[in-house]
Scaffold this motif. Structure first.
Motif, PDB file in Angstrom:
ATOM      1  N   PRO A 139       0.824  -1.221   0.000  1.00 32.09           N
ATOM      2  CA  PRO A 139       0.000   0.000   0.000  1.00 32.09           C
ATOM      3  C   PRO A 139       0.852   1.261   0.000  1.00 32.09           C
ATOM      4  CG  PRO A 139      -0.016  -1.028   2.177  1.00 32.09           C
ATOM      5  CD  PRO A 139       0.709  -1.974   1.270  1.00 32.09           C
ATOM      6  N   THR A 140       0.739   2.044  -1.075  1.00 31.09           N
ATOM      7  CA  THR A 140       1.530   3.268  -1.200  1.00 31.09           C
ATOM      8  C   THR A 140       0.679   4.529  -1.186  1.00 31.09           C
ATOM      9  OG1 THR A 140       1.401   3.195  -3.613  1.00 31.09           O
ATOM     10  CG2 THR A 140       3.261   2.056  -2.570  1.00 31.09           C
ATOM     11  N   LEU A 141      -0.644   4.393  -1.126  1.00 26.54           N
ATOM     12  CA  LEU A 141      -1.602   5.492  -1.102  1.00 26.54           C
ATOM     13  C   LEU A 141      -1.588   6.294  -2.397  1.00 26.54           C
ATOM     14  CD1 LEU A 141      -1.318   6.786   2.588  1.00 26.54           C
ATOM     15  CD2 LEU A 141      -2.981   5.207   1.605  1.00 26.54           C
ATOM     16  N   LEU A 142      -0.481   6.985  -2.681  1.00 24.72           N
ATOM     17  CA  LEU A 142      -0.446   7.858  -3.856  1.00 24.72           C
ATOM     18  C   LEU A 142       0.512   7.371  -4.932  1.00 24.72           C
ATOM     19  CD1 LEU A 142      -0.342  11.302  -1.984  1.00 24.72           C
ATOM     20  CD2 LEU A 142      -2.341  10.054  -2.797  1.00 24.72           C
ATOM     21  N   GLY A 143       1.278   6.314  -4.655  1.00 22.35           N
ATOM     22  CA  GLY A 143       2.301   5.873  -5.598  1.00 22.35           C
ATOM     23  C   GLY A 143       1.746   5.360  -6.912  1.00 22.35           C
ATOM     24  N   MET A 144       0.511   4.875  -6.918  1.00 22.33           N
ATOM     25  CA  MET A 144      -0.094   4.320  -8.122  1.00 22.33           C
ATOM     26  C   MET A 144      -0.754   5.383  -9.007  1.00 22.33           C
ATOM     27  SD  MET A 144       0.200   0.970  -8.302  1.00 22.33           S
ATOM     28  CE  MET A 144       0.566  -0.461  -7.276  1.00 22.33           C
ATOM     29  N   VAL A 179     -14.530   2.392 -13.853  1.00 19.87           N
ATOM     30  CA  VAL A 179     -13.446   1.663 -13.187  1.00 19.87           C
ATOM     31  C   VAL A 179     -14.084   0.638 -12.257  1.00 19.87           C
ATOM     32  CG1 VAL A 179     -11.429   1.809 -11.677  1.00 19.87           C
ATOM     33  CG2 VAL A 179     -11.907   3.651 -13.315  1.00 19.87           C
ATOM     34  N   HIS A 180     -13.735  -0.627 -12.453  1.00 11.26           N
ATOM     35  CA  HIS A 180     -14.354  -1.726 -11.702  1.00 11.26           C
ATOM     36  C   HIS A 180     -13.278  -2.467 -10.913  1.00 11.26           C
ATOM     37  CE1 HIS A 180     -17.480  -5.256 -11.868  1.00 11.26           C
ATOM     38  NE2 HIS A 180     -16.999  -5.050 -10.652  1.00 11.26           N
ATOM     39  N   GLY A 181     -13.277  -2.266  -9.597  1.00 12.45           N
ATOM     40  CA  GLY A 181     -12.316  -2.936  -8.726  1.00 12.45           C
ATOM     41  C   GLY A 181     -12.880  -4.223  -8.159  1.00 12.45           C
ATOM     42  N   HIS A 185      -8.055  -0.995  -4.326  1.00 17.04           N
ATOM     43  CA  HIS A 185      -8.334   0.174  -3.473  1.00 17.04           C
ATOM     44  C   HIS A 185      -7.640   1.421  -4.015  1.00 17.04           C
ATOM     45  CE1 HIS A 185     -10.465  -1.940  -0.278  1.00 17.04           C
ATOM     46  NE2 HIS A 185      -9.546  -2.885  -0.316  1.00 17.04           N
ATOM     47  N   HIS A 186      -6.375   1.272  -4.452  1.00 16.84           N
ATOM     48  CA  HIS A 186      -5.646   2.403  -5.029  1.00 16.84           C
ATOM     49  C   HIS A 186      -6.386   2.960  -6.247  1.00 16.84           C
ATOM     50  CE1 HIS A 186      -1.546   1.063  -3.221  1.00 16.84           C
ATOM     51  NE2 HIS A 186      -2.131   1.967  -2.479  1.00 16.84           N
ATOM     52  N   ALA A 187      -6.795   2.074  -7.131  1.00 17.61           N
ATOM     53  CA  ALA A 187      -7.426   2.511  -8.379  1.00 17.61           C
ATOM     54  C   ALA A 187      -8.750   3.221  -8.117  1.00 17.61           C
ATOM     55  CB  ALA A 187      -7.638   1.310  -9.300  1.00 17.61           C
ATOM     56  N   LEU A 188      -9.553   2.692  -7.203  1.00 11.58           N
ATOM     57  CA  LEU A 188     -10.842   3.323  -6.910  1.00 11.58           C
ATOM     58  C   LEU A 188     -10.645   4.691  -6.275  1.00 11.58           C
ATOM     59  CD1 LEU A 188     -12.926   0.278  -5.584  1.00 11.58           C
ATOM     60  CD2 LEU A 188     -12.811   1.198  -7.889  1.00 11.58           C
ATOM     61  N   LEU A 189      -9.694   4.790  -5.347  1.00 10.19           N
ATOM     62  CA  LEU A 189      -9.405   6.076  -4.708  1.00 10.19           C
ATOM     63  C   LEU A 189      -8.959   7.111  -5.737  1.00 10.19           C
ATOM     64  CD1 LEU A 189      -8.547   8.049  -2.403  1.00 10.19           C
ATOM     65  CD2 LEU A 189      -6.382   6.788  -2.301  1.00 10.19           C
ATOM     66  N   ASN A 190      -7.984   6.749  -6.566  1.00  7.99           N
ATOM     67  CA  ASN A 190      -7.435   7.700  -7.524  1.00  7.99           C
ATOM     68  C   ASN A 190      -8.435   8.042  -8.626  1.00  7.99           C
ATOM     69  OD1 ASN A 190      -4.949   7.695  -6.165  1.00  7.99           O
ATOM     70  ND2 ASN A 190      -4.253   5.897  -7.287  1.00  7.99           N
ATOM     71  N   CYS A 205      -9.645  12.052   4.935  1.00 12.90           N
ATOM     72  CA  CYS A 205      -9.753  13.350   4.250  1.00 12.90           C
ATOM     73  C   CYS A 205      -8.374  13.859   3.837  1.00 12.90           C
ATOM     74  CB  CYS A 205     -10.436  14.365   5.161  1.00 12.90           C
ATOM     75  SG  CYS A 205     -12.214  14.111   5.340  1.00 12.90           S
ATOM     76  N   LEU A 206      -7.377  13.655   4.706  1.00 16.33           N
ATOM     77  CA  LEU A 206      -6.016  14.082   4.376  1.00 16.33           C
ATOM     78  C   LEU A 206      -5.505  13.337   3.152  1.00 16.33           C
ATOM     79  CD1 LEU A 206      -3.416  15.626   5.034  1.00 16.33           C
ATOM     80  CD2 LEU A 206      -2.794  13.752   6.599  1.00 16.33           C
ATOM     81  N   VAL A 207      -5.769  12.027   3.088  1.00 19.04           N
ATOM     82  CA  VAL A 207      -5.352  11.237   1.929  1.00 19.04           C
ATOM     83  C   VAL A 207      -6.031  11.739   0.661  1.00 19.04           C
ATOM     84  CG1 VAL A 207      -5.405   8.941   0.877  1.00 19.04           C
ATOM     85  CG2 VAL A 207      -4.842   9.191   3.306  1.00 19.04           C
ATOM     86  N   MET A 208      -7.325  12.054   0.750  1.00 24.13           N
ATOM     87  CA  MET A 208      -8.058  12.561  -0.412  1.00 24.13           C
ATOM     88  C   MET A 208      -7.497  13.901  -0.887  1.00 24.13           C
ATOM     89  SD  MET A 208     -10.325  10.301  -1.232  1.00 24.13           S
ATOM     90  CE  MET A 208     -11.476  11.188  -2.267  1.00 24.13           C
ATOM     91  N   ILE A 209      -7.150  14.777   0.056  1.00 23.29           N
ATOM     92  CA  ILE A 209      -6.599  16.094  -0.311  1.00 23.29           C
ATOM     93  C   ILE A 209      -5.238  15.931  -0.989  1.00 23.29           C
ATOM     94  CG2 ILE A 209      -5.692  18.260   0.636  1.00 23.29           C
ATOM     95  CD1 ILE A 209      -7.891  18.055   2.797  1.00 23.29           C
ATOM     96  N   LEU A 210      -4.388  15.059  -0.440  1.00 22.09           N
ATOM     97  CA  LEU A 210      -3.076  14.818  -1.046  1.00 22.09           C
ATOM     98  C   LEU A 210      -3.225  14.224  -2.442  1.00 22.09           C
ATOM     99  CD1 LEU A 210      -1.099  13.380   2.009  1.00 22.09           C
ATOM    100  CD2 LEU A 210      -0.881  15.655   0.987  1.00 22.09           C
ATOM    101  N   SER A 211      -4.169  13.305  -2.609  1.00 24.80           N
ATOM    102  CA  SER A 211      -4.414  12.717  -3.920  1.00 24.80           C
ATOM    103  C   SER A 211      -4.890  13.776  -4.907  1.00 24.80           C
ATOM    104  CB  SER A 211      -5.462  11.602  -3.797  1.00 24.80           C
ATOM    105  OG  SER A 211      -5.751  11.038  -5.054  1.00 24.80           O
TER     106      SER A 211
END
Length: 447
Positions: free
Chosen positions: A78-83, A99-101, A110-115, A400-406
């Protein structure tokens, strides 16, 4: 496609070929059938050994093996933003609309859906498994799932039991969750031309030999059944950490002539093992939906299974004998199945499976979910943040912090490499006649 809307779908999961399993089969067959329906489908997974880059499979299915190695249990680190950079590039190059995870335990999903959702794409998630609520690992995964599904467009589960489990774990509204079961390739899993002899009863077990699949239960059931039924023989296919327990049991009870241990069985050879038996035994302790049961029934085997998870939803009562996950009840259920065997017609059972389960139906129902996802209103960053803030006193703020960084990284990438500068891949049409082959067959030599 006539009046149907053509979708451009990106399937994402850590679990795909050459790895073999239920999720891998689901993604492959669903993708093939969606291609047959006129949609564009690409699969994104991590690299497997030296298999990296872009590959084409049967029917023109395009697979991106991104250069990211698995970290634990075939899942990426898990890299959060690396992908984000590579996911963004694929989305733009392939002009993706959905996008279908797949699978809770897939970090890449999870990375793909978030991004993707931060960039405004509609996202769909399919949950293939059940998870608990009490142990530390389950609590952690449930919180991750709550984060991922906080503003997912739609979700799919493979059974009604799985739907209840997913809604409870993620807090997702039940109105957003659809139940679409798995299916089976009935062209691949056919009964034997000549049924095996009834002079002895052969019970087949094909499973990963781990605790969750009930390997410990088999250690207690098999000796007792062999004592009560002298004409019973077992064929056990599969590998895992519990294999040594089964081998010790075989030695301890001197059952070498009645228990055959095959080890790991390639998926292409599963049918040849199944058609050598009369009864298929599933001893799982938890199961959202067991594809192995469908494969066995399609080959004409009567099934005995533990009554857990979504298993009671899979087959009609006259095709399966259910038992509680304890040795006494399992032995009783197998004895009942042996009595039922003379009434079982493998070809009739196979024909019923062709009507009950097919990948064409799964694909058409999934189309409906995609269409509903595209009708969901677009959400800006503030709406995303408000949904994630409700995920917990501390977890909500972290999400929320992860979403803002993304969001910030996405805009930085837009400045560094604008979308207009990324070359779009032209669509390639492969003319195949695969509808008569259950939406394609796995051809490992082409992978």
């Amino acid at each position: 496609m006539g009046d149907h809307q053509r979708h451009r779908i990106m399937m994402v999961s850590d679990f795909f070929y050459p790895n073999v399993g239920g999720v891998e089969n689901h993604v492959y067959y669903l993708s093939q059938c969606l291609l047959e329906l006129g949609h564009k489908v690409v699969v994104v997974t991590h690299a497997y050994g030296n298999r990296s880059g872009v590959r084409y499979m049967t029917g023109g299915l395009k697979v991106y093996y991104i250069p990211w190695k698995p970290f634990f249990n075939q899942s990426t680190f898990p890299t959060l933003l690396g992908m984000l950079p590579i996911i963004r590039t694929i989305l733009i190059r392939e002009r993706i609309t959905i996008v279908h995870g797949h699978q809770t335990f897939s970090t890449l999903s999870h990375h793909a859906l978030l991004n993707s959702r931060i960039m405004g794409y509609k996202v769909v998630f399919t949950d293939h498994s059940l998870n608990g609520f009490s142990d530390a690992g389950s609590i952690h995964m449930n919180k991750v799932l709550q984060f991922t599904l906080a503003d997912v467009s739609q979700a799919i589960c493979v059974s009604h039991t799985s739907k209840e489990n997913t809604v409870l774990r993620s807090g997702l509204s039940a109105d957003k969750v659809f139940v679409i079961p798995n299916a089976v390739d009935t062209e691949m899993f056919k009964p034997a031309f000549e049924p095996p002899s009834r002079s002895e009863v052969v019970i087949v077990v094909i499973s990963r030999l781990v605790y969750r699949k009930g390997a410990d239960l088999l250690v207690e059931v098999i000796p007792e059944l062999c004592r009560l039924c002298p004409n019973v023989r077992f064929i056990i296919g599969g590998d895992g950490p519990k294999r040594v327990l089964l081998e010790e049991m075989r030695e301890h009870h001197s059952l070498q002539d009645r228990i055959e241990m095959l080890g790991a069985v390639p998926h292409t050879e599963v049918r040849s093992v199944l058609i050598s038996g009369h009864i298929f035994l599933n001893s799982s302790l938890t199961e959202a939906f067991c594809i192995a049961i469908l494969e066995a029934a399609s080959c004409g085997l009567l099934t005995v299974s533990t009554r857990v998870g979504g298993v009671p939803e899979v087959l009609p009562d006259d095709m399966i004998v259910l038992a509680e996950p304890n040795p006494t009840d399992m032995v009783r259920a197998i004895q009942k199945a042996i009595i039922m065997l003379p009434k079982i017609d493998p070809q009739v059972m196979h024909n019923r499976m062709k009507e009950l389960y097919n990948w064409h139906d799964v694909a058409r129902r999934t189309e409906i979910v995609y269409s509903r996802a595209l009708k969901c209103p677009h959400q800006d960053l503030l709406e995303h943040l408000s949904r994630h803030l409700s995920c917990g006193a501390w977890a909500g703020k972290l999400f929320c912090l992860v979403m803002i960084l993304s969001f910030l990284l996405w805009h930085l990438l837009e400045l560094w490499q604008p979308a207009d500068n990324i070359e779009v891949v032209p669509d390639v049409i492969f003319h195949t006649n695969m509808m008569d082959r259950s939406c394609g067959k796995k051809e490992n030599d082409r992978l």
